[in-house]
Design an enzyme around this catalytic site. Structure first.
Site, short mmCIF file in Angstrom:
data_model
loop_
_atom_site.label_atom_id
_atom_site.label_comp_id
_atom_site.label_asym_id
_atom_site.label_seq_id
_atom_site.Cartn_x
_atom_site.Cartn_y
_atom_site.Cartn_z
N ASP A 83 0.83 -1.22 0.00
CA ASP A 83 0.00 0.00 0.00
C ASP A 83 0.86 1.27 0.00
O ASP A 83 0.65 2.17 0.84
CB ASP A 83 -0.91 0.04 1.24
CG ASP A 83 -1.67 -1.25 1.49
OD1 ASP A 83 -1.99 -1.93 0.51
OD2 ASP A 83 -1.94 -1.56 2.67
N GLU B 145 -11.44 -0.27 -3.21
CA GLU B 145 -10.59 0.30 -2.15
C GLU B 145 -9.39 0.99 -2.81
O GLU B 145 -9.30 1.08 -4.02
CB GLU B 145 -10.10 -0.81 -1.19
CG GLU B 145 -9.22 -1.85 -1.86
CD GLU B 145 -8.84 -3.01 -0.92
OE1 GLU B 145 -9.30 -3.07 0.22
OE2 GLU B 145 -8.06 -3.87 -1.37
O1 FUB Z 1 -3.05 -3.57 3.63
C1 FUB Z 1 -4.35 -3.82 4.10
C2 FUB Z 1 -5.38 -3.52 3.05
O2 FUB Z 1 -5.12 -4.33 1.90
C3 FUB Z 1 -5.35 -2.11 2.51
O3 FUB Z 1 -5.88 -1.16 3.39
C4 FUB Z 1 -6.13 -2.34 1.26
O4 FUB Z 1 -6.11 -1.29 0.36
C5 FUB Z 1 -5.46 -3.59 0.73
O5 FUB Z 1 -4.28 -3.29 0.04
#
Ligand code: FUB
Length: 322
Positions: free
Chosen positions: A16, A223
């Site tokens: 991320d 997301e």
């Molecule tokens: O790293 C945890 C979660 O996985 C992140 O917040 C999301 O975007 C995904 O990458």
């Protein structure tokens, strides 16, 4: 730099990546993946991260410096578990980290920690941002100095538990033919510590002007929000989650609406895909991650690759397996 992505860090697992240029260097604010021993599930319980490290680079091909632990969950007063994606911003001599974290009731909120240096250490605020929920904050600074946050994430990110910024009794996604749930966009207060207004839906439309549908899993938002500006246009990019694409949509202002435009990155190895886009010394770069080095979806490694635009402002699609 070659158009082939390269892994940047092999000492710890990192995911991320939020990259920013501060003081002529690239600073990277990633999640720090660890082996927690929690079995993999759709809620993401196995992503049980406990701290953040900040990294910096003076050149894109140069050495990567690990500045060590910048923020630890044990020093966040309202912490429950799971430090997920974060982003950073600078204003008036202070650096801010905005992070996703579950409270003691297992509800995700967005927290803030502050430092006088880009690499930290960062001191957490006593409570999460008022009115915040879900995950994956990204901070966009517009040309007039205003800062905006985009946020939200489905499934384990809990966005389906809210409508109109209020928790609903039983979290669910809309039916396939209904408009998809949107990422949220909100202006920040002058001191960077609060929402200056109610978060708004960041609507993404098809070319025909209709909003993306919830059943359109290859296009709709899941997301991993990011916003950047190129040639006067606003680009909102995001992950489609279960279909593992990084897509983008273009608009005329930070609130949108945005029109779906295309794919930035085809699926990487791993269940998640996540990114940031940054302009450094006249070239654009895509920071992202995959699970190639570990072979495990919850132990990810950062990558960087040059990003190119076509003359009409569209982005040249990159291959996630390159
Ligand atoms: O790293 C945890 C979660 O996985 C992140 O917040 C999301 O975007 C995904 O990458």
């Amino acid at each position: 730099m070659a158009k082939k992505a390269k892994h940047l860090i092999n000492t710890i697992y990192t995911a991320d990546p939020s990259a920013h240029v501060f003081n002529d260097k690239i600073y990277i604010y990633p999640s720090h993946d660890i082996e927690s021993g929690i079995p993999e599930n759709d809620n993401g319980d196995h992503f049980n991260m406990r701290d953040y490290h900040v990294f910096s680079m003076e050149t894109i091909d140069g050495e990567v410096t690990d500045h060590g632990v910048a923020l630890d969950v044990k020093n966040i007063p309202w912490a429950g578990r799971q430090l997920w994606d974060c982003d950073a911003a600078y204003k008036d001599g202070k650096y801010f980290i905005y992070f996703s974290l579950k409270d003691k009731n297992d509800v995700f909120h967005i927290g803030i920690a502050v430092s006088d240096k880009p690499e930290g250490p960062f001191i957490a605020q006593d409570s999460p941002m008022k009115g915040s929920y879900s995950i994956d904050p990204c901070i966009f600074k517009d040309g007039d100095g205003s800062h905006y946050m985009c946020f939200g994430g489905l499934w384990g990110g809990q966005l389906q538990r809210y409508r109109n910024n209020k928790a609903i009794e039983c979290g669910h996604e809309p039916a396939d033919h209904e408009p998809a749930l949107c990422a949220k966009v909100v202006k920040l207060s002058n001191d960077m510590l609060e929402f200056a207004e109610e978060p708004r839906d960041l609507v993404i439309m098809y070319e025909n002007g209709h909003p993306l549908k919830a059943g359109d899993h290859y296009n709709r938002f899941f997301e991993a929000s990011w916003m950047h500006k190129y040639n006067g246009k606003y680009y909102f990019s995001y992950s489609t989650g279960n279909t593992n694409l990084l897509c983008y949509a273009i608009g005329d202002n930070p609130y949108g609406p945005f029109t779906y435009t295309g794919v930035i990155l085809t699926p990487v190895v791993g269940w998640t895909t996540h990114h940031s886009i940054v302009d450094f010394k006249g070239k654009w770069y895509l920071f992202h991650h995959d699970s190639v080095p570990s072979g495990k979806t919850w132990l990810r490694s950062l990558k960087v690759v040059e990003l190119e635009y076509n003359a009409d402002g569209t982005i040249k699609t990159l291959q996630g397996t390159d």
